[in-house]
Design an enzyme around this catalytic site. Structure first.
Site, PDB file in Angstrom:
ATOM      1  N   ASN A  92       0.820  -1.211   0.000  1.00  0.00           N
ATOM      2  CA  ASN A  92       0.000   0.000   0.000  1.00  0.00           C
ATOM      3  C   ASN A  92       0.854   1.261   0.000  1.00  0.00           C
ATOM      4  O   ASN A  92       0.341   2.368   0.178  1.00  0.00           O
ATOM      5  CB  ASN A  92      -0.940   0.012   1.216  1.00  0.00           C
ATOM      6  CG  ASN A  92      -2.064  -0.982   1.073  1.00  0.00           C
ATOM      7  OD1 ASN A  92      -2.483  -1.298  -0.044  1.00  0.00           O
ATOM      8  ND2 ASN A  92      -2.564  -1.493   2.181  1.00  0.00           N
TER       9      ASN A  92
ATOM     10  N   HIS B 255       2.958   2.435   2.203  1.00  0.00           N
ATOM     11  CA  HIS B 255       3.262   3.102   3.462  1.00  0.00           C
ATOM     12  C   HIS B 255       4.023   2.138   4.358  1.00  0.00           C
ATOM     13  O   HIS B 255       4.082   0.940   4.103  1.00  0.00           O
ATOM     14  CB  HIS B 255       2.003   3.655   4.146  1.00  0.00           C
ATOM     15  CG  HIS B 255       0.971   2.627   4.478  1.00  0.00           C
ATOM     16  ND1 HIS B 255      -0.386   2.846   4.375  1.00  0.00           N
ATOM     17  CD2 HIS B 255       1.081   1.343   4.914  1.00  0.00           C
ATOM     18  CE1 HIS B 255      -1.044   1.775   4.728  1.00  0.00           C
ATOM     19  NE2 HIS B 255      -0.182   0.850   5.073  1.00  0.00           N
TER      20      HIS B 255
ATOM     21  N   CYS C 278       2.694   6.501   7.805  1.00  0.00           N
ATOM     22  CA  CYS C 278       4.044   7.042   7.716  1.00  0.00           C
ATOM     23  C   CYS C 278       4.583   6.739   6.328  1.00  0.00           C
ATOM     24  O   CYS C 278       4.550   5.584   5.876  1.00  0.00           O
ATOM     25  CB  CYS C 278       4.931   6.412   8.792  1.00  0.00           C
ATOM     26  SG  CYS C 278       6.659   6.917   8.730  1.00  0.00           S
TER      27      CYS C 278
END
Length: 401
Positions: A271, A273, A308
């Site tokens: 994804n 991240h 993040c």
């Protein structure tokens, strides 16, 4: 990470052969309580392999198969047994069980699996659950309906409790299933048990919500997706929580701190991240060495606040909790250490294992915070809490439920 599928009217009950057992042990498939056939594990593996080979077209001249779906062979219908992953459907057709062997790269210096390894196994079994459901699209655990709406799963909270860590080479069974969490969320639970004894080693529970992959904003669950996954929801809990325990936010006065933590390309998942297991690694790096050497991580709570990215610079904060049964040794002041008869001893003696030895069976608790550094400083990524107990070398009884 998720798992679902369509409702079924049959129940399949199988068991992976015990270590040292007969490879040709019979497996039985039951429909409405009636045995319809029995096949050996060797026959099952052979048939599955032959069927898989039959699906593969002729290889191109360059030696590569072009289509990803041919390489992955993602099921388009619900599967009951996966011989390659040693997985099978349980819980009346909606749960999943996978048998795994603890590998050498999953253990630490004490030859036991690390919490990071267990978290990776939880994620893997969850994805394999969706794989067998027949609903998996080409996303990271996303269903066909989710892909139509450009949605992905993100974890918002996770709790893992460990009574005993598996050892190198041990065979464990991991059960996982899903349930509803409010109107727009999903709960996923796990049990990890020894295949040899049936003792439960660890339990986990988590909450998942949907995010739009383009806007990176949380989304309501579309009815199409709800119709896909709700038939797989069951009311069963690996860990019963009456109410969530609040985790306080730390500030720059925290006792332990690691700064300038930069994600690597290898830390990113499908994804795009940072994977949630990486967060755990950043948290544990702030724990003092003497705690890591003498204590065992017995539970962890993770509350995710935002994702993040690869360009973020992260700060990891850690603070011992004073309301634990046993606080961090480094925080005990000389004036706080006294004997019941009113006499005091030098703190060096007490901290060296004398008086503190009586607290060996106590617990240590730490509060954690991961946040973004730089212009977006104090923007939280995750809050956490870890609980630690003294390492034991003797065998103790564990729950089998």
């Amino acid at each position: 990470m998720a798992s679902f599928s369509c409702p079924v009217s049959y129940v399949v009950r199988c068991s992976i052969a015990k270590e040292g057992g007969d490879f040709n042990k019979q497996r039985y498939a039951k429909v409405n309580g009636g045995v319809i056939r029995s096949i050996s594990e060797a026959d099952l593996l052979s048939r599955s392999a032959n069927a898989s080979r039959a699906l593969i077209p002729s290889v191109a001249e360059n030696g590569f198969v072009v289509k990803e779906d041919v390489r992955q062979k993602i099921p388009t219908k619900k599967q009951l047994v996966d011989p390659y992953r040693q997985g099978l459907i349980i819980e009346g057709g909606v749960g999943y069980r996978q048998t795994v062997v603890i590998r050498s790269y999953e253990v630490g210096p004490d030859k036991t699996a690390t919490m990071e390894s267990l978290m990776n196994l939880l994620q893997e079994t969850a994805l394999n659950h969706v794989w067998m459901s027949g609903l998996l699209s080409n996303g990271f655990g996303a269903t066909h309906g989710m892909m139509k709406h450009n949605l992905i799963w993100v974890v918002s909270r996770m709790l893992v409790e460990v009574d005993h860590y598996p050892i190198w080479g041990e065979i464990v069974e991991i059960d996982t299933w899903v349930g509803a969490s409010g109107k727009n969320g999903m709960r996923r639970d796990w049990l990890i048990r020894s295949q040899a004894t049936g003792h439960v080693y660890a339990r986990g529970t988590s909450t998942w919500v949907m995010m739009n992959q383009q806007t990176r904003r949380l989304s309501k669950m579309p009815e199409e997706v709800r119709a896909e996954i709700s038939p797989w929801f069951i009311e069963k809990h690996a860990i019963k929580e009456d109410a969530y325990e609040k985790i306080s936010k730390l500030d720059d006065k925290a006792k332990y701190m690691n700064s300038d933590l930069k994600p690597k390309r290898s830390d990113l998942d499908m994804n795009h991240h940072v994977n949630n297991v990486k967060y755990l690694r950043w948290m544990l790096e702030t724990i003092p060495d003497h705690v890591l050497e003498s204590q065992q991580l017995s539970s962890i709570i993770l509350e995710y606040r935002r994702e993040c990215g690869s360009s973020d610079i992260v700060q990891s904060l850690c603070e011992p909790e004073e309301n634990g049964i046993l606080r961090d040794v480094d925080m005990i002041e000389d004036s706080e250490i006294s004997l019941l008869n009113g006499f005091s001893l030098a703190s060096e003696i007490l901290k060296g294992g004398g008086l503190l030895g009586s607290f060996d069976n106590g617990t240590l608790r730490y509060t954690h915070l991961l946040q973004i550094e730089g212009e977006a400083k104090n923007e939280e990524i995750m809050r956490g809490r870890t609980t630690w107990k003294k390492k034991v070398t003797t065998n103790i009884p564990f729950s089998t439920q």
